[in-house]
Write an enzyme that holds these catalytic residues in place. Structure first.
Site, mmCIF file in Angstrom:
data_model
loop_
_atom_site.group_PDB
_atom_site.id
_atom_site.type_symbol
_atom_site.label_atom_id
_atom_site.label_comp_id
_atom_site.label_asym_id
_atom_site.label_seq_id
_atom_site.Cartn_x
_atom_site.Cartn_y
_atom_site.Cartn_z
ATOM 1 N N HIS A 18 0.409 -1.047 0.240
ATOM 2 C CA HIS A 18 -0.419 0.058 0.195
ATOM 3 C C HIS A 18 0.994 1.215 0.230
ATOM 4 O O HIS A 18 0.446 2.007 -1.019
ATOM 5 C CB HIS A 18 -0.614 -0.063 0.675
ATOM 6 C CG HIS A 18 -1.924 -0.876 1.482
ATOM 7 N ND1 HIS A 18 -1.987 -1.931 2.385
ATOM 8 C CD2 HIS A 18 -2.790 -1.881 0.252
ATOM 9 C CE1 HIS A 18 -3.263 -2.723 2.385
ATOM 10 N NE2 HIS A 18 -3.623 -2.176 1.217
ATOM 11 N N LYS A 42 -15.968 -8.215 4.086
ATOM 12 C CA LYS A 42 -14.807 -8.699 5.042
ATOM 13 C C LYS A 42 -14.840 -7.681 6.937
ATOM 14 O O LYS A 42 -15.010 -6.936 7.228
ATOM 15 C CB LYS A 42 -13.248 -7.520 4.694
ATOM 16 C CG LYS A 42 -12.576 -8.353 3.554
ATOM 17 C CD LYS A 42 -11.065 -6.806 3.213
ATOM 18 C CE LYS A 42 -10.802 -7.369 1.731
ATOM 19 N NZ LYS A 42 -10.239 -6.302 1.503
ATOM 20 N N ARG A 91 -1.989 -5.495 -8.816
ATOM 21 C CA ARG A 91 -0.862 -6.889 -8.044
ATOM 22 C C ARG A 91 -0.776 -7.505 -9.037
ATOM 23 O O ARG A 91 0.099 -8.213 -9.993
ATOM 24 C CB ARG A 91 -1.085 -7.282 -6.939
ATOM 25 C CG ARG A 91 -1.009 -6.946 -5.806
ATOM 26 C CD ARG A 91 -1.525 -7.633 -4.185
ATOM 27 N NE ARG A 91 -2.455 -7.446 -4.663
ATOM 28 C CZ ARG A 91 -3.399 -8.143 -3.600
ATOM 29 N NH1 ARG A 91 -3.499 -8.081 -2.486
ATOM 30 N NH2 ARG A 91 -4.385 -8.626 -3.587
ATOM 31 N N SER A 129 -3.259 -7.584 2.656
ATOM 32 C CA SER A 129 -3.394 -7.650 4.517
ATOM 33 C C SER A 129 -4.183 -8.881 4.953
ATOM 34 O O SER A 129 -3.444 -9.341 6.128
ATOM 35 C CB SER A 129 -4.388 -6.680 4.720
ATOM 36 O OG SER A 129 -4.269 -5.067 4.320
HETATM 37 O O1 PNS Z 1 -8.993 -2.739 0.128
HETATM 38 P P1 PNS Z 1 -10.012 -3.275 0.175
HETATM 39 O O2 PNS Z 1 -11.119 -4.410 0.625
HETATM 40 O O3 PNS Z 1 -9.932 -4.009 -1.388
HETATM 41 O O4 PNS Z 1 -11.206 -1.777 -0.965
HETATM 42 C C1 PNS Z 1 -12.450 -1.862 -0.884
HETATM 43 C C2 PNS Z 1 -13.134 -0.648 -0.896
HETATM 44 C C3 PNS Z 1 -12.998 -0.740 0.445
HETATM 45 C C4 PNS Z 1 -12.656 0.355 -2.323
HETATM 46 C C5 PNS Z 1 -14.583 -1.012 -1.854
HETATM 47 O O5 PNS Z 1 -15.430 -2.108 -0.860
HETATM 48 C C6 PNS Z 1 -15.615 -0.111 -1.139
HETATM 49 O O6 PNS Z 1 -15.425 1.217 -2.137
HETATM 50 N N1 PNS Z 1 -16.316 0.555 0.131
HETATM 51 C C7 PNS Z 1 -17.124 1.258 0.393
HETATM 52 C C8 PNS Z 1 -18.180 0.931 -0.167
HETATM 53 C C9 PNS Z 1 -18.601 1.569 -1.470
HETATM 54 O O7 PNS Z 1 -18.636 2.497 -1.969
HETATM 55 N N2 PNS Z 1 -19.382 0.379 -2.270
HETATM 56 C C10 PNS Z 1 -19.427 0.907 -3.986
HETATM 57 C C11 PNS Z 1 -18.288 0.312 -4.406
HETATM 58 S S1 PNS Z 1 -17.961 -1.620 -4.219
#
Ligand code: PNS
Length: 161
Positions: A18, A42, A91, A129
């Site tokens: 990150h 998660k 990645r 992570s």
């Molecule tokens: O690190 P991650 O878990 O891959 O990140 C995913 C994240 C947190 C960016 C995604 O789940 C997110 O944008 N969550 C906020 C809710 C949202 O906007 N959802 C709509 C798009 S999936």
């Protein structure tokens, strides 16, 4: 007006992978907002506040970075901070489908918001992570995978459990 980008994620916890993306994005954009969001698939180990504090600690030397947490949609947060783009790290090919889904959904929700992908450095292409938590949980050496502050926080967290 300078260009603003958002780097969203769960960051549970922030890894050197990150940090690599954050540092490189901070060179390209004038203002970078790192936002800790909720990923409903998660179950986080660290609270949002703990995750923010860890990212703040490891990005303290990057002047154009701000760290926040937000309960809600990424597109709403991006609108709130007037972001021009979202930055995500890629990645491997295995990330592609997931990223495509998120990006397409965000495009439906906010047509103007652009997503920019950066390839992680090869040395971090396997890093996540989840894998760091798995290794730390069983006492493995994660010193090459996360900043020292994060390594200590993980050790403390698993000692408390
Ligand atoms: O690190 P991650 O878990 O891959 O990140 C995913 C994240 C947190 C960016 C995604 O789940 C997110 O944008 N969550 C906020 C809710 C949202 O906007 N959802 C709509 C798009 S999936």
């Amino acid at each position: 007006m300078g260009k603003t980008a958002v780097v969203p994620g769960s960051f549970d916890p922030v890894t050197l992978g990150h940090l690599d993306i954050i540092k490189r994005a901070a060179v390209i954009f004038d203002d970078l907002y790192i936002v800790v969001l909720n990923n409903s698939s998660k179950n986080p180990l660290f609270s949002s506040e703990e995750r923010v504090r860890l990212i703040e600690a490891v990005t303290a030397d990057i002047p154009n970075v701000k760290v926040e947490t937000f309960q809600g949609l990424l597109v709403d947060y991006a609108r709130e901070v007037n972001a021009h783009a979202v930055v995500r790290g890629l990645r491997a090919v295995s990330d592609f489908e997931y990223e495509m889904q998120i990006t397409s959904m965000n495009r439906v929700l906010s047509e103007q918001l652009e997503t920019v992908f950066m390839m992680t450095n090869n040395q971090y292409s396997f890093l996540s992570s989840s894998i760091v938590k798995e290794v730390a949980k069983y006492g493995g050496d994660i010193s090459e995978l996360v900043p020292e502050t994060v390594r200590k926080a993980l050790t403390l967290k698993f000692d408390q459990q």
